[in-house]
Scaffold this motif. Structure first.
Motif, short mmCIF file in Angstrom:
data_model
loop_
_atom_site.label_atom_id
_atom_site.label_comp_id
_atom_site.label_asym_id
_atom_site.label_seq_id
_atom_site.Cartn_x
_atom_site.Cartn_y
_atom_site.Cartn_z
N ILE A 1 -23.93 46.64 -30.59
CA ILE A 1 -24.77 46.11 -29.49
C ILE A 1 -24.03 46.09 -28.13
O ILE A 1 -24.82 45.82 -27.17
N GLY A 2 -22.88 46.77 -28.01
CA GLY A 2 -22.26 46.76 -26.65
C GLY A 2 -21.08 46.37 -26.26
O GLY A 2 -20.45 45.84 -27.30
N GLY A 3 -20.61 46.29 -25.12
CA GLY A 3 -18.98 45.80 -24.90
C GLY A 3 -19.14 45.13 -23.56
O GLY A 3 -19.82 45.23 -22.65
N ILE A 4 -18.00 44.77 -23.32
CA ILE A 4 -17.52 44.02 -21.92
C ILE A 4 -16.15 44.79 -21.78
O ILE A 4 -15.07 44.25 -22.25
N ASP A 5 -16.09 45.79 -20.63
CA ASP A 5 -14.78 46.27 -20.23
C ASP A 5 -14.31 45.50 -19.21
O ASP A 5 -14.15 45.80 -17.96
N ASP A 6 -13.70 44.50 -19.94
CA ASP A 6 -12.84 43.66 -18.80
C ASP A 6 -11.83 42.87 -20.01
O ASP A 6 -12.18 41.87 -20.64
N PRO A 7 -10.52 43.42 -19.75
CA PRO A 7 -9.40 42.55 -20.62
C PRO A 7 -9.52 40.96 -20.21
O PRO A 7 -9.23 40.36 -21.30
N PHE B 1 -18.97 44.52 -29.36
CA PHE B 1 -19.88 43.62 -30.40
C PHE B 1 -20.46 44.15 -30.98
O PHE B 1 -21.27 45.20 -30.66
N PHE B 2 -20.97 43.68 -32.50
CA PHE B 2 -21.76 44.27 -33.49
C PHE B 2 -22.64 43.09 -34.03
O PHE B 2 -22.10 41.91 -33.95
N LEU C 1 -21.29 35.75 -18.10
CA LEU C 1 -22.37 34.92 -18.57
C LEU C 1 -23.56 35.91 -18.63
O LEU C 1 -24.15 36.04 -19.56
N ASP C 2 -23.66 36.73 -17.51
CA ASP C 2 -24.63 37.67 -17.52
C ASP C 2 -24.69 38.64 -18.54
O ASP C 2 -25.58 38.91 -19.09
N ALA C 3 -23.18 39.39 -18.96
CA ALA C 3 -23.07 40.30 -19.66
C ALA C 3 -23.56 39.73 -21.12
O ALA C 3 -23.75 40.51 -21.96
N MET C 4 -22.88 38.57 -21.47
CA MET C 4 -23.25 38.11 -22.81
C MET C 4 -24.64 37.79 -23.03
O MET C 4 -25.09 38.18 -24.23
N LYS C 5 -25.20 37.14 -21.99
CA LYS C 5 -26.71 36.87 -22.25
C LYS C 5 -27.54 38.49 -22.54
O LYS C 5 -28.40 38.57 -23.44
N ARG C 6 -27.01 39.41 -21.86
CA ARG C 6 -27.53 40.81 -22.31
C ARG C 6 -27.24 41.20 -23.82
O ARG C 6 -28.21 41.90 -24.39
N LEU C 7 -25.99 41.16 -24.05
CA LEU C 7 -25.64 41.51 -25.46
C LEU C 7 -25.65 40.77 -26.75
O LEU C 7 -26.35 41.33 -27.55
N ALA D 1 -24.28 32.64 -25.73
CA ALA D 1 -23.55 32.96 -24.70
C ALA D 1 -23.27 31.80 -23.69
O ALA D 1 -22.04 31.43 -23.03
N GLU D 2 -23.91 30.87 -23.45
CA GLU D 2 -23.80 29.58 -22.52
C GLU D 2 -22.59 28.97 -23.27
O GLU D 2 -21.80 28.51 -22.35
#
Length: 191
Positions: free
Chosen positions: A149-155, A142-143, A114-120, A92-93
């Motif tokens: 494993i989740g997603g980030i809803d931000d284009p 993401f898989f 960054l927070d979202a990627m660290k969670r995922l 993530a970093e």
């Protein structure tokens, strides 16, 4: 004799940066096939750091193909098969560092990314696969080894994230070229 060695060395260097030929009729990984009907392998290549292989990347596109000048409007998937173990937080970093280096998002937005990627992003071991699927106008899913494993809803996030590999400003231009090798549509649209 020296000239022959130099020509051979130059030829070998070109082969190393060009990547291996694409394998025909490679079946898409389950997560890719589920998210991207009629997926086809557009290209693949390795990322090495000081000569050590970190991962093999594969770019999967749908029937219409993928044009670099229209990344935001096309569905595609990028799969990374890790050759070494890494902490999810480190992935993530490093991803965020590349997004920032290329000028994506402001500090506040990048903090949320960054927070979202660290969670995922989970820790990965050798052989593990992380797959990101670009969903135009929505964001990214993401898989991990084909499990969601989740997603980030931000284009904006999706554009920044996939730019790490597909933007001209990438730190790995040879990998980018290998990934985009056959990404164009059937009509041969330019990359």
């Amino acid at each position: 004799m020296i000239r022959r060695l130099l020509v051979s060395a130059a030829f070998a260097a070109v082969l190393l940066t060009a990547g291996a030929p694409l394998r025909a009729n490679v079946p898409a990984p389950a997560a890719v096939a589920e998210q991207l009907p009629e997926a086809r392998l557009a290209g693949e290549g390795d990322l090495r750091w000081f000569g050590i292989k970190v991962y093999t990347a594969q770019l999967w596109v749908g029937r219409p193909g993928l044009r670099v000048d229209r990344l935001a409007s096309a569905p595609f998937a990028l799969e990374l098969r890790y050759a070494t173990g890494l902490k999810g937080s480190a992935i993530a970093e490093r991803s965020l560092q590349e997004m920032e280096r290329m000028g994506y998002g402001d500090a506040q937005r990048r903090g949320r990314w960054l927070d979202a990627m660290k969670r995922l992003f989970p820790d990965v071991a050798r052989g593990d696969r992380l797959t990101g699927v670009h969903e135009p106008g929505r964001g990214a899913r993401f898989f991990h080894n084909d499990r969601p494993i989740g997603g980030i809803d931000d284009p904006g996030f999706a554009n920044a994230f996939f730019a790490i590999w597909l933007d001209e400003r990438t730190v790995a231009p040879a990998l980018r070229e290998s990934l985009l090798r056959q990404a164009a549509d059937a009509g041969g649209a330019a990359r």
